[in-house]
Design an enzyme around this catalytic site. Structure first.
Site, PDB file in Angstrom:
ATOM      1  N   THR A 220      -8.457   6.792  -1.923  1.00 32.13           N
ATOM      2  CA  THR A 220      -9.815   6.264  -2.032  1.00 32.13           C
ATOM      3  C   THR A 220     -10.813   7.392  -1.785  1.00 32.13           C
ATOM      4  OG1 THR A 220      -9.485   5.470   0.229  1.00 32.13           O
ATOM      5  CG2 THR A 220      -9.429   3.828  -1.522  1.00 32.13           C
TER       6      THR A 220
ATOM      7  N   LYS B  54       1.054  14.480   0.582  1.00 33.52           N
ATOM      8  CA  LYS B  54      -0.317  14.788   0.151  1.00 33.52           C
ATOM      9  C   LYS B  54      -0.504  16.280  -0.118  1.00 33.52           C
ATOM     10  CE  LYS B  54      -2.267  10.935   2.863  1.00 33.52           C
ATOM     11  NZ  LYS B  54      -2.977  10.034   1.925  1.00 33.52           N
TER      12      LYS B  54
ATOM     13  N   LYS C 235     -14.631   8.488  -3.449  1.00 30.71           N
ATOM     14  CA  LYS C 235     -15.834   8.866  -2.698  1.00 30.71           C
ATOM     15  C   LYS C 235     -16.371  10.204  -3.198  1.00 30.71           C
ATOM     16  CE  LYS C 235     -13.782   6.361   1.092  1.00 30.71           C
ATOM     17  NZ  LYS C 235     -12.829   6.443   2.214  1.00 30.71           N
TER      18      LYS C 235
ATOM     19  N   HIS D 169       0.802  -1.235   0.000  1.00 29.43           N
ATOM     20  CA  HIS D 169       0.000   0.000   0.000  1.00 29.43           C
ATOM     21  C   HIS D 169       0.826   1.272   0.000  1.00 29.43           C
ATOM     22  CE1 HIS D 169      -3.990  -1.849   0.816  1.00 29.43           C
ATOM     23  NE2 HIS D 169      -3.254  -2.767   1.408  1.00 29.43           N
TER      24      HIS D 169
ATOM     25  N   LYS E  70      -8.106  14.204   4.507  1.00 28.77           N
ATOM     26  CA  LYS E  70      -7.268  13.004   4.492  1.00 28.77           C
ATOM     27  C   LYS E  70      -6.203  13.180   5.567  1.00 28.77           C
ATOM     28  CE  LYS E  70      -6.299  14.006   0.070  1.00 28.77           C
ATOM     29  NZ  LYS E  70      -6.487  12.787  -0.669  1.00 28.77           N
ATOM     30  N   ARG E  71      -5.426  12.127   5.858  1.00 34.37           N
ATOM     31  CA  ARG E  71      -4.318  12.296   6.796  1.00 34.37           C
ATOM     32  C   ARG E  71      -3.415  13.447   6.345  1.00 34.37           C
ATOM     33  NH1 ARG E  71      -3.635   8.482  11.132  1.00 34.37           N
ATOM     34  NH2 ARG E  71      -1.632   9.498  11.455  1.00 34.37           N
TER      35      ARG E  71
HETATM   36  C1  26V Z   1       2.224   2.102   7.845  1.00 32.10           C
HETATM   37  C2  26V Z   1       2.689   1.710   9.067  1.00 32.10           C
HETATM   38  C3  26V Z   1       4.115   1.441   9.217  1.00 32.10           C
HETATM   39  C4  26V Z   1       4.413   0.679  10.451  1.00 32.10           C
HETATM   40  C5  26V Z   1       3.706   1.260  11.621  1.00 32.10           C
HETATM   41  C6  26V Z   1       2.226   1.231  11.469  1.00 32.10           C
HETATM   42  C7  26V Z   1       1.788   1.599  10.116  1.00 32.10           C
HETATM   43  C8  26V Z   1       0.447   1.855   9.931  1.00 32.10           C
HETATM   44  C9  26V Z   1       0.001   2.248   8.700  1.00 32.10           C
HETATM   45  C10 26V Z   1       0.878   2.363   7.670  1.00 32.10           C
HETATM   46  C11 26V Z   1       0.366   2.902   6.378  1.00 32.10           C
HETATM   47  C12 26V Z   1       0.250   1.929   5.312  1.00 32.10           C
HETATM   48  C13 26V Z   1       0.115   2.608   4.040  1.00 32.10           C
HETATM   49  C14 26V Z   1      -1.258   3.146   3.724  1.00 32.10           C
HETATM   50  O1  26V Z   1      -2.118   3.442   4.518  1.00 32.10           O
HETATM   51  N1  26V Z   1      -1.429   3.304   2.463  1.00 32.10           N
HETATM   52  C15 26V Z   1      -2.619   3.852   1.870  1.00 32.10           C
HETATM   53  O2  26V Z   1      -3.415   2.749   1.465  1.00 32.10           O
HETATM   54  C16 26V Z   1      -4.606   3.168   0.819  1.00 32.10           C
HETATM   55  C17 26V Z   1      -5.396   1.921   0.523  1.00 32.10           C
HETATM   56  O3  26V Z   1      -4.732   1.131  -0.399  1.00 32.10           O
HETATM   57  C18 26V Z   1      -4.268   3.953  -0.430  1.00 32.10           C
HETATM   58  O4  26V Z   1      -5.463   4.402  -1.017  1.00 32.10           O
HETATM   59  C19 26V Z   1      -3.395   5.154  -0.090  1.00 32.10           C
HETATM   60  O5  26V Z   1      -2.978   5.799  -1.276  1.00 32.10           O
HETATM   61  C20 26V Z   1      -2.185   4.699   0.688  1.00 32.10           C
HETATM   62  O6  26V Z   1      -1.448   5.809   1.154  1.00 32.10           O
END
Ligand code: 26V
Length: 798
Positions: free
Chosen positions: A636, A534, A640, A340, A528-529
């Site tokens: 996403t 972003k 929406k 992701h 968004k975050r």
């Molecule tokens: C990363 C980590 C790293 C380790 C610690 C905990 C943690 C928690 C969350 C994340 C983020 C993962 C990446 C993420 O959220 N990606 C998003 O995923 C969406 C669904 O596929 C996508 O639409 C977004 O563009 C993308 O940023």
């Protein structure tokens, strides 16, 4: 057949039984609890039947492992999916109960940071709607993502104790607990599942979201009499240590090195999840696990559950007595992985020593996986040390979780076409060269039921009134709206729906913030975050630019705009918090300036979550999707917004590329560098922001406002943002894209001056949004990755 009269009596009886209260005395949360508990009654039988049907038919089932699930509130969706929302609304109205207010009594289930967790929730909704045997597996965090408040212009975080009142949707399954083993001092921990029903839309399917909670073992403290005071202290410490495992969701979507509790959580999830699945399979289908990959699929949502790979190996070898080769063959045919993110700071890697001391056996297995993997690479690329080092699962003292996930799974996918290409050609290129057949794309989607049907009932009604109800099951049928894009009557109705949603949002903002908005102004929204890539900062800079133009020339002919922001910053993300502070400062300055004749308003809404999104998104005229190209894996929110008839202004990033493909160039406003240009920029170091700054006076003026005392703050509050923007190679090309962004905004201004054109664009976006329903996405996963089929044919739908 449920009638209004039934509903009215049932609610009053349930209020008496549950809260010991009459209708007149009952609070909104009493009424919520009574109605929700009735919904529990309705689904019980279907849930049992669904489980039995899957077992009896020996259906292959998928388990979606995710550290995050972000479902939001469930009552409204559950009623809607059961097909009893309308009758209940009417019954409640007759009892003088405000439906929306009753819904608001439910606390959001916010067990996720953002896109990744919300995607998991949309997938569960679609799996159930499609009658597919698929379940979620996650952690029941006592505290969800923090609640955000803005105090004196800055973000403060408060705990989200979402379980403090009863969580009506969960079923604690004490009898289905399993044990998870860590090295001492943590030792053996009990994992207790809480099951949440996931109700299919207009069918009889009820799947399960199973969330695990950590508890001390029952056998743990036995001999009270022999316990001295010191032992009590230790006992308590131990209990707290165990319970900490499922206490909090990490509020950061970036990886911070070596966070021990995070690693404990990840193993807790996969071990508990796999053990309970395997126990179930053995009970129902016998103890031979050699056909496991035909019985189940385990999908890992990013690398966070990647320890499922060595854990499954461990179970198959140590508990089931299989040999390495057999176990490996099963494992890599069972596990599939979605990436992701391409941002280096979000790629997980764990220090070898840490993994080894917490999970010695798991580390041993990862070590062996690495040895064998490197040996295989050596065979294939003899002597190519650099390549092998770059692909190794263990390197430089770290276990690289993405490498483990790719090596140990049969399918690796990205979440939008561009992102999957970047995985293949860049981030995971060596793995792609090695095993191209594993790589594929599954463009994200969102459930049109929550994001259109329940979030925007007015629009849903208009659509059904125009093309009939088939789009509910077949969102691709939304294209039948295309002929109405130019119809005056349809356009007028659409405009009325949008106006109604804008007024609802304006009312919320007025009640909460005492800020009156002009609902005829354009609602220009970025929610968004908060992340550098972003580029909320780019948005803020153009507001500063526009404000300055208006100050210089109050007669400037622009369409009035209301800029709405919302989003949480990770508590330790300094720059992101500064961006929030800047937006709040701009709001203070601009909203109180009468010289600009109310042409601009800015607001930052606190505590962005699923429920707030449901209020904000239907009210948008303009959707800001302006990340640096190549950085947003999919997005996403963009989907929406388009589904609710907003016009996107965006870069060619993530799924924006496919949205443009779907709606055509004339129905989206695209600007800025492409992903290739961005990559070239970074590689050659040619893109120095100082060059833009020095050459372009308008941009220079704008950036200077951060430090020249134009903003109503004391001291150098925004110097860090100024330094960030001008730091060579540091920023996300905000200045390089700035001029193009301003030009894109002018295009939007022109579009919105032409009413006919503007509603035509809105309709076209809605009409093409079916492609971005998660029903389409999940169908692709089911067919091409999981190989699962619906257990009921559409003909047997109720
Ligand atoms: C990363 C980590 C790293 C380790 C610690 C905990 C943690 C928690 C969350 C994340 C983020 C993962 C990446 C993420 O959220 N990606 C998003 O995923 C969406 C669904 O596929 C996508 O639409 C977004 O563009 C993308 O940023």
């Amino acid at each position: 057949m449920l009638t209004k009269e039934h509903c009215k009596t049932a609610l009053q009886e349930r209020l008496l039984a549950l809260a010991g209260t009459s209708l007149d005395e009952a609070s909104a949360s009493d009424k919520y609890a009574a109605l929700a508990s009735l919904v529990r009654d309705y689904i019980g039988q279907r849930w049992v039947d669904t489980t039995r049907r899957y077992d009896d038919q020996r259906q292959k089932q998928v388990y979606y492992f995710s550290m995050e699930f972000l479902p939001g509130r469930l009552l409204d969706t559950n009623l809607s999916n059961l097909g009893i929302r309308d009758v209940w609304r009417e019954a409640l109205a007759e009892l003088d109960i405000d439906y929306t207010e009753l819904l608001s009594a439910e606390h959001d289930a916010g067990l996720g940071n953002g896109g990744l967790g919300r995607l998991a929730a949309c997938f569960l909704d679609s799996l159930a709607a499609l009658g597919l045997p698929g379940h979620g597996c996650g952690i029941r965090y006592t505290y969800g993502l923090f609640e955000q408040a803005i105090v004196d212009g800055v973000q403060v975080e408060k705990p989200d104790s979402w379980l403090k009142d009863l969580n009506i949707w969960e079923y604690r399954k004490t009898g289905k607990a399993v044990l998870v083993e860590f090295a001492p001092p943590l030792g053996i921990v009990k994992a207790v599942p809480y099951d949440i029903p996931v109700i299919g839309f207009d069918n009889r399917t009820v799947n399960t979201l199973r969330l695990w909670s950590a508890e001390v073992r029952d056998e743990f403290c036995v001999n009270y009499s022999s316990l001295g005071p010191e032992d009590y202290r230790k006992l308590l410490e131990y209990k707290n240590g165990v319970e900490a495992i499922s206490q909090i969701l990490y509020p950061d979507d970036r990886y911070e090195e070596g966070r021990q509790l995070r690693l404990v959580q990840e193993y807790f999830l996969v071990s508990a999840g796999l053990k309970s699945i395997i126990r179930h399979i053995k009970r129902k289908q016998g103890s031979d696990l050699r056909r496991l990959a035909d019985q189940i699929a385990v999908h890992i949502n990013d690398t966070h559950p990647a320890l499922a790979i060595p854990e499954l190996m461990r179970i198959l070898m140590d508990e089931e007595g299989l040999g390495w080769d057999e176990a490996w063959d099963i494992t890599i045919h069972t596990i599939s992985y979605t990436n992701h993110t391409v941002l280096p700071e979000a790629l997980e890697k764990w220090p070898v020593g840490q993994l080894q001391s917490l999970l010695p056996r798991i580390y041993e297995i990862i070590h062996e996986i690495n040895e064998r993997f490197c040996a295989e690479l050596w065979q294939r690329y003899p002597g190519d040390w650099d390549r092998i080092a770059a692909m190794a699962v263990i390197a430089d003292g770290f276990v690289k979780m993405a490498h483990l996930a790719v090596a140990g799974s049969y399918s690796v996918n990205g979440v939008a076409a561009l992102h999957s290409d970047i995985l293949k050609n860049d981030l995971l290129n060596l793995f792609y060269q090695h095993a191209p057949q594993k790589f594929n794309n599954k463009t994200n989607g969102i459930t049109h039921r929550r994001w259109l049907l329940t979030a925007n009932p007015g629009l849903a009604g208009l659509i059904t009134g125009t093309i009939g109800p088939t789009w509910l099951h077949r969102p691709d049928h939304l294209t039948e709206l295309l002929p109405f894009a130019t119809s005056t009557t349809f356009q007028q109705k659409l405009a009325a729906v949008k106006q109604d949603r804008k007024e609802a949002l304006a009312k919320f903002i007025f009640d909460r913030y005492h800020l009156a908005l002009d609902t005829r102004s354009l609602f220009d929204i970025q929610v968004k975050r908060i992340h550098a890539y972003k580029r909320q900062l780019l948005n803020a800079l153009r507001i500063m630019d526009l404000y300055r133009l208006l100050k210089d020339n109050p007669q400037l002919d622009i369409l009035p705009r209301t800029f709405i922001f919302a989003g949480k910053a990770a508590p330790g993300y300094y720059l992101a918090k500064k961006v929030i502070q800047l937006i709040v400062t701009l709001a203070k300055q601009i909203n109180s300036d009468t010289a600009i004749q109310d042409k601009l308003k800015v607001i930052f809404l606190e505590n962005y979550n699923v429920s707030l999104a449901e209020l904000i998104i239907p009210a948008a005229d303009i959707s800001e999707q302006i990340s640096t190209a190549g950085k947003e894996a999919s997005g996403t929110g963009n989907m929406k917004f388009m589904m609710n008839g907003a016009v996107t202004v965006g870069t060619l990033d993530g799924a924006n590329v496919e949205i443009r493909e779907a709606v055509g160039d004339e129905n989206i406003v695209i600007f800025g560098l492409t992903a290739e240009e961005v990559a070239a920029c970074y590689q050659t170091g040619r893109c120095n922001p100082l060059t833009v700054y020095n050459q372009n006076e308008r941009i220079r003026h704008c950036v200077n406002q951060l430090i020249d005392g134009s903003l109503p703050v004391i001291g150098d509050e925004f110097k860090p943002l100024y330094d960030y923007l001008l730091h060579p190679g540091g920023a996300f090309l905000e200045l390089q894209d700035f001029a193009a962004y301003l030009e894109a905004q002018e295009r939007l201004d022109r579009l919105f001056r032409n009413d006919r054109a503007r509603w035509q664009v809105a309709t076209t976006n809605i009409a093409h949004s079916g492609r971005f329903s998660s029903d389409r996405t999940v169908t692709e996963y089911a067919d091409a990755i999981w190989h699962i089929r619906p257990s009921e044919s559409p003909a047997s739908l109720i």
